[in-house]
Design a protein around this motif. Structure first.
Motif, PDB file in Angstrom:
ATOM      1  N   LYS A 146      -6.446   1.605  79.973  1.00 30.14           N
ATOM      2  CA  LYS A 146      -7.785   1.146  80.355  1.00 30.14           C
ATOM      3  C   LYS A 146      -8.687   1.072  79.125  1.00 30.14           C
ATOM      4  O   LYS A 146      -9.443   0.114  78.952  1.00 30.14           O
ATOM      5  CB  LYS A 146      -8.392   2.075  81.407  1.00 30.14           C
ATOM      6  N   ALA A 194     -15.230  -1.672  88.348  1.00 22.87           N
ATOM      7  CA  ALA A 194     -15.983  -2.869  88.724  1.00 22.87           C
ATOM      8  C   ALA A 194     -17.369  -2.870  88.091  1.00 22.87           C
ATOM      9  O   ALA A 194     -17.731  -3.799  87.356  1.00 22.87           O
ATOM     10  CB  ALA A 194     -16.079  -2.930  90.255  1.00 22.87           C
ATOM     11  N   VAL A 195     -18.157  -1.859  88.353  1.00 23.57           N
ATOM     12  CA  VAL A 195     -19.517  -1.818  87.800  1.00 23.57           C
ATOM     13  C   VAL A 195     -19.455  -1.692  86.278  1.00 23.57           C
ATOM     14  O   VAL A 195     -20.160  -2.393  85.547  1.00 23.57           O
ATOM     15  CB  VAL A 195     -20.308  -0.627  88.408  1.00 23.57           C
ATOM     16  N   LYS A 234      -9.452  11.479  79.803  1.00 24.50           N
ATOM     17  CA  LYS A 234      -8.313  12.232  80.348  1.00 24.50           C
ATOM     18  C   LYS A 234      -7.520  12.931  79.249  1.00 24.50           C
ATOM     19  O   LYS A 234      -6.923  13.972  79.482  1.00 24.50           O
ATOM     20  CB  LYS A 234      -7.403  11.309  81.160  1.00 24.50           C
ATOM     21  N   MET A 262     -30.607   4.580  91.115  1.00 27.84           N
ATOM     22  CA  MET A 262     -30.822   3.199  91.568  1.00 27.84           C
ATOM     23  C   MET A 262     -29.880   2.878  92.723  1.00 27.84           C
ATOM     24  O   MET A 262     -28.770   3.399  92.790  1.00 27.84           O
ATOM     25  CB  MET A 262     -30.647   2.191  90.421  1.00 27.84           C
ATOM     26  N   ALA A 300     -13.389   5.979  79.906  1.00 26.24           N
ATOM     27  CA  ALA A 300     -12.459   5.617  80.978  1.00 26.24           C
ATOM     28  C   ALA A 300     -11.237   6.518  80.905  1.00 26.24           C
ATOM     29  O   ALA A 300     -11.028   7.236  79.921  1.00 26.24           O
ATOM     30  CB  ALA A 300     -12.052   4.147  80.849  1.00 26.24           C
ATOM     31  N   PHE A 308     -10.193   7.060  93.798  1.00 28.16           N
ATOM     32  CA  PHE A 308     -10.494   8.456  93.476  1.00 28.16           C
ATOM     33  C   PHE A 308      -9.448   9.084  92.561  1.00 28.16           C
ATOM     34  O   PHE A 308      -9.676  10.146  91.989  1.00 28.16           O
ATOM     35  CB  PHE A 308     -10.676   9.260  94.773  1.00 28.16           C
ATOM     36  N   ALA A 333     -21.595   9.044  91.264  1.00 33.08           N
ATOM     37  CA  ALA A 333     -21.026  10.313  90.787  1.00 33.08           C
ATOM     38  C   ALA A 333     -19.664  10.503  91.437  1.00 33.08           C
ATOM     39  O   ALA A 333     -19.433  11.457  92.167  1.00 33.08           O
ATOM     40  CB  ALA A 333     -21.960  11.471  91.123  1.00 33.08           C
ATOM     41  N   SER A 352     -16.915  11.571  90.601  1.00 34.46           N
ATOM     42  CA  SER A 352     -16.159  12.830  90.416  1.00 34.46           C
ATOM     43  C   SER A 352     -16.550  13.859  91.473  1.00 34.46           C
ATOM     44  O   SER A 352     -15.854  14.858  91.642  1.00 34.46           O
ATOM     45  CB  SER A 352     -16.403  13.395  89.018  1.00 34.46           C
ATOM     46  N   ASP A 368     -14.907   0.168  98.088  1.00 31.92           N
ATOM     47  CA  ASP A 368     -15.954   0.767  97.249  1.00 31.92           C
ATOM     48  C   ASP A 368     -15.956   2.281  97.351  1.00 31.92           C
ATOM     49  O   ASP A 368     -15.799   2.832  98.452  1.00 31.92           O
ATOM     50  CB  ASP A 368     -17.321   0.251  97.710  1.00 31.92           C
TER      51      ASP A 368
HETATM   52  N1  NAP Z   1     -26.060   2.920  93.157  1.00 28.87           N
HETATM   53  C1  NAP Z   1     -25.526   1.821  93.670  1.00 28.87           C
HETATM   54  O1  NAP Z   1     -26.197   0.976  94.279  1.00 28.87           O
HETATM   55  C2  NAP Z   1     -24.053   1.607  93.494  1.00 28.87           C
HETATM   56  C3  NAP Z   1     -23.443   0.388  93.824  1.00 28.87           C
HETATM   57  C4  NAP Z   1     -22.068   0.214  93.575  1.00 28.87           C
HETATM   58  C5  NAP Z   1     -21.341   1.261  93.030  1.00 28.87           C
HETATM   59  N2  NAP Z   1     -21.964   2.442  92.758  1.00 28.87           N
HETATM   60  C6  NAP Z   1     -21.232   3.549  92.137  1.00 28.87           C
HETATM   61  O2  NAP Z   1     -20.714   3.075  90.907  1.00 28.87           O
HETATM   62  C7  NAP Z   1     -19.558   3.839  90.584  1.00 28.87           C
HETATM   63  C8  NAP Z   1     -18.425   2.886  90.218  1.00 28.87           C
HETATM   64  O3  NAP Z   1     -18.080   2.125  91.362  1.00 28.87           O
HETATM   65  P1  NAP Z   1     -17.023   0.942  91.241  1.00 28.87           P
HETATM   66  O4  NAP Z   1     -17.060   0.206  92.515  1.00 28.87           O
HETATM   67  O5  NAP Z   1     -17.262   0.233  89.982  1.00 28.87           O
HETATM   68  O6  NAP Z   1     -15.645   1.727  91.171  1.00 28.87           O
HETATM   69  P2  NAP Z   1     -14.522   1.584  90.049  1.00 28.87           P
HETATM   70  O7  NAP Z   1     -15.111   2.079  88.773  1.00 28.87           O
HETATM   71  O8  NAP Z   1     -13.954   0.231  90.097  1.00 28.87           O
HETATM   72  O9  NAP Z   1     -13.405   2.587  90.555  1.00 28.87           O
HETATM   73  C9  NAP Z   1     -13.606   3.956  90.530  1.00 28.87           C
HETATM   74  C10 NAP Z   1     -13.161   4.549  89.170  1.00 28.87           C
HETATM   75  O10 NAP Z   1     -13.785   5.818  89.011  1.00 28.87           O
HETATM   76  C11 NAP Z   1     -13.028   6.571  88.105  1.00 28.87           C
HETATM   77  N3  NAP Z   1     -12.919   7.952  88.575  1.00 28.87           N
HETATM   78  C12 NAP Z   1     -12.376   8.386  89.736  1.00 28.87           C
HETATM   79  N4  NAP Z   1     -12.455   9.736  89.811  1.00 28.87           N
HETATM   80  C13 NAP Z   1     -13.046  10.132  88.652  1.00 28.87           C
HETATM   81  C14 NAP Z   1     -13.399  11.410  88.129  1.00 28.87           C
HETATM   82  N5  NAP Z   1     -13.149  12.533  88.795  1.00 28.87           N
HETATM   83  N6  NAP Z   1     -13.986  11.466  86.917  1.00 28.87           N
HETATM   84  C15 NAP Z   1     -14.238  10.329  86.216  1.00 28.87           C
HETATM   85  N7  NAP Z   1     -13.938   9.088  86.660  1.00 28.87           N
HETATM   86  C16 NAP Z   1     -13.345   8.998  87.870  1.00 28.87           C
HETATM   87  C17 NAP Z   1     -11.646   5.921  88.017  1.00 28.87           C
HETATM   88  O11 NAP Z   1     -11.528   5.320  86.741  1.00 28.87           O
HETATM   89  P3  NAP Z   1     -10.764   6.071  85.526  1.00 28.87           P
HETATM   90  O12 NAP Z   1      -9.341   5.687  85.661  1.00 28.87           O
HETATM   91  O13 NAP Z   1     -11.460   5.536  84.335  1.00 28.87           O
HETATM   92  O14 NAP Z   1     -10.963   7.532  85.758  1.00 28.87           O
HETATM   93  C18 NAP Z   1     -11.688   4.859  89.101  1.00 28.87           C
HETATM   94  O15 NAP Z   1     -10.920   3.740  88.763  1.00 28.87           O
HETATM   95  C19 NAP Z   1     -19.274   4.728  91.780  1.00 28.87           C
HETATM   96  O16 NAP Z   1     -19.820   6.000  91.534  1.00 28.87           O
HETATM   97  C20 NAP Z   1     -20.027   4.046  92.905  1.00 28.87           C
HETATM   98  O17 NAP Z   1     -20.376   4.933  93.936  1.00 28.87           O
HETATM   99  C21 NAP Z   1     -23.286   2.621  92.984  1.00 28.87           C
END
Ligand code: NAP
Length: 345
Positions: free
Chosen positions: A192, A167-168, A209, A284, A187, A330, A255, A257, A52
């Motif tokens: 993607k 994932a989210v 991108k 949240m 994305a 990342f 966030a 990024s 994560d």
């Molecule tokens: N608040 C909560 O309770 C909670 C719970 C779970 C997750 N989250 C947050 O939800 C977000 C998504 O998590 P996930 O587990 O679903 O990860 P994910 O989207 O499966 O993987 C991360 C994706 O972020 C994108 N990314 C990476 N660096 C970036 C950048 N500089 N600018 C734009 N996009 C970038 C990439 O996709 P691209 O190839 O499309 O760039 C990467 O595949 C994260 O911020 C995480 O911290 C929050």
């Protein structure tokens, strides 16, 4: 019955607090024997771990919604595991459980861990092991409660989600469609974006991108953005703020990024768009909804079963690959929910 004394537990521990992107030097690889369960506890064999973006935050010192991982501690991780020894009638050897075992091959879970509801049996009839880490797991719960409780989308409204192929993001966009909204993803890269539209059924996806996000939003959100589910922050948040509909809701979920910044977090310079559009922005944290997870799991499992929801997991193999595998999040090298397979079922 597994002979615990014959097992060696390989672990990955936090060695140092990273500056910017974590490196291999920030981790220690250790091996320990596997002890029998304490009274009321269990010992599990880890099958798959959830990788994560939040892990990066847990490596930092400082106050957050959860304490940081201490230096020398096994890295925190949730996962799916099999019970191999039990000293409680609540779990039997062979049960598959969702739990927080950490980045290691075996974990001893104490009665405290079991009582907090952090360990529960999973049913493979509802979804596969990897889906229990994705749509039916923490990312799915985040998308469900973040979108429905915080975003409050109404049929016919436009929902934009960044990290749309992640994932989210995949849960958020598909759920928005199921609830009668238009779903527009953001994305990285044509592959993607094509998957998000062609396979998941989003109405459009903007490739941040190669394309101009503001122009894409203008094209695909002609009536403005009613709900923005923000997974990335930074420039993309700023671009969406220029396109809000009146009374828009912005869900601050993450966030990514900004997570490896060595400079202060970049906030939106144009936040007064909230004022102009009578909009709101709300953070949240998924754990706040833990008592309602079963409701969300039931609904999402139904969508998986009837085909209205699809899921994609990106599975990497081998505990020792953890330091490099984590970095995929990342760079965007993961395509779908990133899962680390530690052992076969
Ligand atoms: N608040 C909560 O309770 C909670 C719970 C779970 C997750 N989250 C947050 O939800 C977000 C998504 O998590 P996930 O587990 O679903 O990860 P994910 O989207 O499966 O993987 C991360 C994706 O972020 C994108 N990314 C990476 N660096 C970036 C950048 N500089 N600018 C734009 N996009 C970038 C990439 O996709 P691209 O190839 O499309 O760039 C990467 O595949 C994260 O911020 C995480 O911290 C929050």
């Amino acid at each position: 019955m597994t002979d615990l004394a014959a097992l060696a537990n390989h672990q990955i521990r936090l060695a140092a607090r990273p500056n910017g992107l974590p490196t291999r030097n920030d981790w220690n690889f250790t091996t320990e024997p596997v002890a029998p369960p304490v009274d009321g506890g269990i010992v599990v064999k880890v099958l798959s771990l959830s990788l994560d973006p939040a892990m990066r935050g847990w490596m930092n010192e400082g106050k957050s919604y959860i304490p940081p991982v201490g230096i020398g501690e096994v890295m925190r991780a949730s996962g799916v595991a099999k019970v191999i020894a039990s000293a409680t009638p609540a779990f039997s050897v062979g049960d598959l459980v969702s739990c927080g075992p950490g980045v290691q091959e075996y974990a001893a879970l104490a009665p405290n861990d079991l009582q907090r509801g952090g360990v529960f049996k999973i049913d493979l009839a509802a979804g596969s092991v990897t889906q229990w880490l994705n749509v039916l797991g923490m990312p799915g719960m985040t998308g469900y409660f973040g979108l429905l409780d915080v975003g409050q989308p109404q049929p016919g409204q436009t929902v934009v989600v960044s990290g749309a192929a992640g994932a989210v993001g995949q849960t958020v966009g598909q759920l928005a469609r199921i609830k009668g909204c238009r779903a527009v993803g953001i994305a990285g890269g044509p592959e993607k974006c094509a998957w998000v539209v062609d396979e998941l059924g989003f109405d459009a996806c903007i490739d941040y991108k190669t394309g101009d996000v503001k122009a894409g939003l203008k094209q695909h959100c002609p009536q403005g953005v009613d709900v923005y589910f923000d997974n990335v922050g930074g420039d993309i948040l700023e671009a969406v703020l220029t396109r809000l509909a009146r009374k828009a809701r912005i869900v601050i979920c993450g966030a990514i990024s900004q997570y490896n910044n060595t400079t202060p977090v970049q906030g939106p310079a144009n936040y007064l768009s909230l004022l102009v559009n009578r909009a709101r922005m709300e953070g949240m944290v998924v754990f706040d909804y833990a008592d309602r997870y079963p409701i969300a799991v039931k609904e999402l499992a139904g969508y998986l079963k009837d085909g209205r929801m699809k899921s994609k997991e990106d599975v990497v193999v081998g505990l020792e690959t953890f330091p490099e595998s984590l970095l995929k999040l990342f760079s965007g090298a993961n395509f779908g929910k990133l899962v680390l397979e530690v052992a076969g079922a």
